[in-house]
Write a protein that holds these residues in place. Structure first.
Motif, PDB file in Angstrom:
ATOM      1  N   CYS A  95       0.857  -1.176   0.000  1.00  0.00           N
ATOM      2  CA  CYS A  95       0.000   0.000   0.000  1.00  0.00           C
ATOM      3  C   CYS A  95       0.891   1.222   0.000  1.00  0.00           C
ATOM      4  CB  CYS A  95      -0.918   0.002   1.220  1.00  0.00           C
ATOM      5  SG  CYS A  95      -1.872   1.522   1.434  1.00  0.00           S
TER       6      CYS A  95
ATOM      7  N   TRP B 248      -5.087  -3.020   7.279  1.00  0.00           N
ATOM      8  CA  TRP B 248      -5.656  -3.800   6.185  1.00  0.00           C
ATOM      9  C   TRP B 248      -7.020  -4.328   6.604  1.00  0.00           C
ATOM     10  CZ3 TRP B 248      -3.736  -3.796   1.417  1.00  0.00           C
ATOM     11  CH2 TRP B 248      -2.383  -3.525   1.236  1.00  0.00           C
ATOM     12  N   TYR B 249      -7.999  -4.134   5.738  1.00  0.00           N
ATOM     13  CA  TYR B 249      -9.323  -4.708   5.880  1.00  0.00           C
ATOM     14  C   TYR B 249      -9.612  -5.577   4.658  1.00  0.00           C
ATOM     15  CZ  TYR B 249     -10.308  -1.217   9.522  1.00  0.00           C
ATOM     16  OH  TYR B 249     -10.298  -0.445  10.666  1.00  0.00           O
TER      17      TYR B 249
ATOM     18  N   ARG C  16     -17.346  -5.501   6.206  1.00  0.00           N
ATOM     19  CA  ARG C  16     -15.924  -5.259   6.206  1.00  0.00           C
ATOM     20  C   ARG C  16     -15.290  -5.923   7.420  1.00  0.00           C
ATOM     21  NH1 ARG C  16     -14.888   0.751   6.876  1.00  0.00           N
ATOM     22  NH2 ARG C  16     -15.243   0.187   9.072  1.00  0.00           N
TER      23      ARG C  16
ATOM     24  N   TYR D  13      -8.409  -3.988   1.395  1.00  0.00           N
ATOM     25  CA  TYR D  13      -8.369  -2.537   1.358  1.00  0.00           C
ATOM     26  C   TYR D  13      -7.331  -1.994   2.333  1.00  0.00           C
ATOM     27  CZ  TYR D  13     -12.867  -2.828  -1.041  1.00  0.00           C
ATOM     28  OH  TYR D  13     -13.874  -3.103  -1.926  1.00  0.00           O
ATOM     29  N   CYS D  14      -6.574  -1.043   1.865  1.00  0.00           N
ATOM     30  CA  CYS D  14      -5.626  -0.313   2.689  1.00  0.00           C
ATOM     31  C   CYS D  14      -6.329   0.885   3.309  1.00  0.00           C
ATOM     32  CB  CYS D  14      -4.457   0.143   1.817  1.00  0.00           C
ATOM     33  SG  CYS D  14      -3.234   1.178   2.629  1.00  0.00           S
ATOM     34  N   ASN D  15      -6.075   1.120   4.587  1.00  0.00           N
ATOM     35  CA  ASN D  15      -6.679   2.235   5.304  1.00  0.00           C
ATOM     36  C   ASN D  15      -5.632   2.991   6.103  1.00  0.00           C
ATOM     37  OD1 ASN D  15      -7.807   2.905   8.328  1.00  0.00           O
ATOM     38  ND2 ASN D  15      -9.253   3.556   6.743  1.00  0.00           N
TER      39      ASN D  15
ATOM     40  N   GLN E 246      -5.506   5.884   9.105  1.00  0.00           N
ATOM     41  CA  GLN E 246      -6.371   6.476  10.112  1.00  0.00           C
ATOM     42  C   GLN E 246      -5.585   7.393  11.028  1.00  0.00           C
ATOM     43  OE1 GLN E 246      -8.580   3.639  12.484  1.00  0.00           O
ATOM     44  NE2 GLN E 246      -8.734   5.079  14.187  1.00  0.00           N
TER      45      GLN E 246
ATOM     46  N   ASN F 224     -10.333   8.865   8.144  1.00  0.00           N
ATOM     47  CA  ASN F 224      -9.940   7.651   7.452  1.00  0.00           C
ATOM     48  C   ASN F 224      -9.756   7.902   5.960  1.00  0.00           C
ATOM     49  OD1 ASN F 224     -10.147   5.149   9.369  1.00  0.00           O
ATOM     50  ND2 ASN F 224     -11.940   6.423   9.843  1.00  0.00           N
TER      51      ASN F 224
ATOM     52  N   TRP G  92      -9.076   5.628   2.394  1.00  0.00           N
ATOM     53  CA  TRP G  92      -9.203   4.270   1.883  1.00  0.00           C
ATOM     54  C   TRP G  92      -8.598   4.125   0.499  1.00  0.00           C
ATOM     55  CZ3 TRP G  92     -11.065   0.310   4.786  1.00  0.00           C
ATOM     56  CH2 TRP G  92     -11.773   0.650   5.945  1.00  0.00           C
TER      57      TRP G  92
ATOM     58  N   GLY H   5      -8.854  -0.918  -3.212  1.00  0.00           N
ATOM     59  CA  GLY H   5      -9.008  -2.335  -2.963  1.00  0.00           C
ATOM     60  C   GLY H   5      -8.286  -3.168  -4.005  1.00  0.00           C
TER      61      GLY H   5
END
Length: 115
Positions: free
Chosen positions: A22, A36-37, A45, A94-96, A98, A103, A105, A108
């Motif tokens: 990412c 990571w989600y 999610r 998905y990279c996040n 925070q 947030n 995003w 994906g």
């Protein structure tokens, strides 16, 4: 610009490995918790792993011992090494980024573990 861009996904057989990346731009990367989600169609999610600015990590029980999250603040990048992949790991990842309640995003990236 402010964006997160994932790369490194793809198709592997169960038991195989992938390394997600990412790349962040437009943010003070070293101030953000990176996570990571993953999420499938019609599904909630799911948290996978996170890493704090100073390197402290947290993992979902489902991936402990198989996945390793890391970051390189000098490169504004975060990584997820995924080993011993299972069919149930198949998802969009998905990279996040925070910081407090803010947030950011990524778009994906698909990960598929299938024979």
């Amino acid at each position: 610009q402010v964006q997160l861009v994932e790369s490194g996904g793809g198709l592997v057989q169960p038991g195989g490995s992938l390394r997600l990346s990412c790349a962040a731009s437009g943010i003070s990367f070293n101030l953000y918790i990176m996570t990571w989600y993953r999420q499938g169609p019609g599904e909630q999610r799911e948290f996978v792993a996170s890493i704090s600015p100073d390197g402290a990590t947290n993992y979902a029980d489902s991936v402990k011992g198989r996945f390793t999250i890391s970051r390189d603040n000098a490169k504004n990048s975060m990584y997820l090494q995924m080993n011993s992949l299972k069919p149930e790991d198949t998802n969009i990842y998905y990279c996040n980024a925070q910081r407090q309640r803010y947030n950011i995003w990524g778009q994906g990236i698909q990960v598929t573990a299938s024979s």
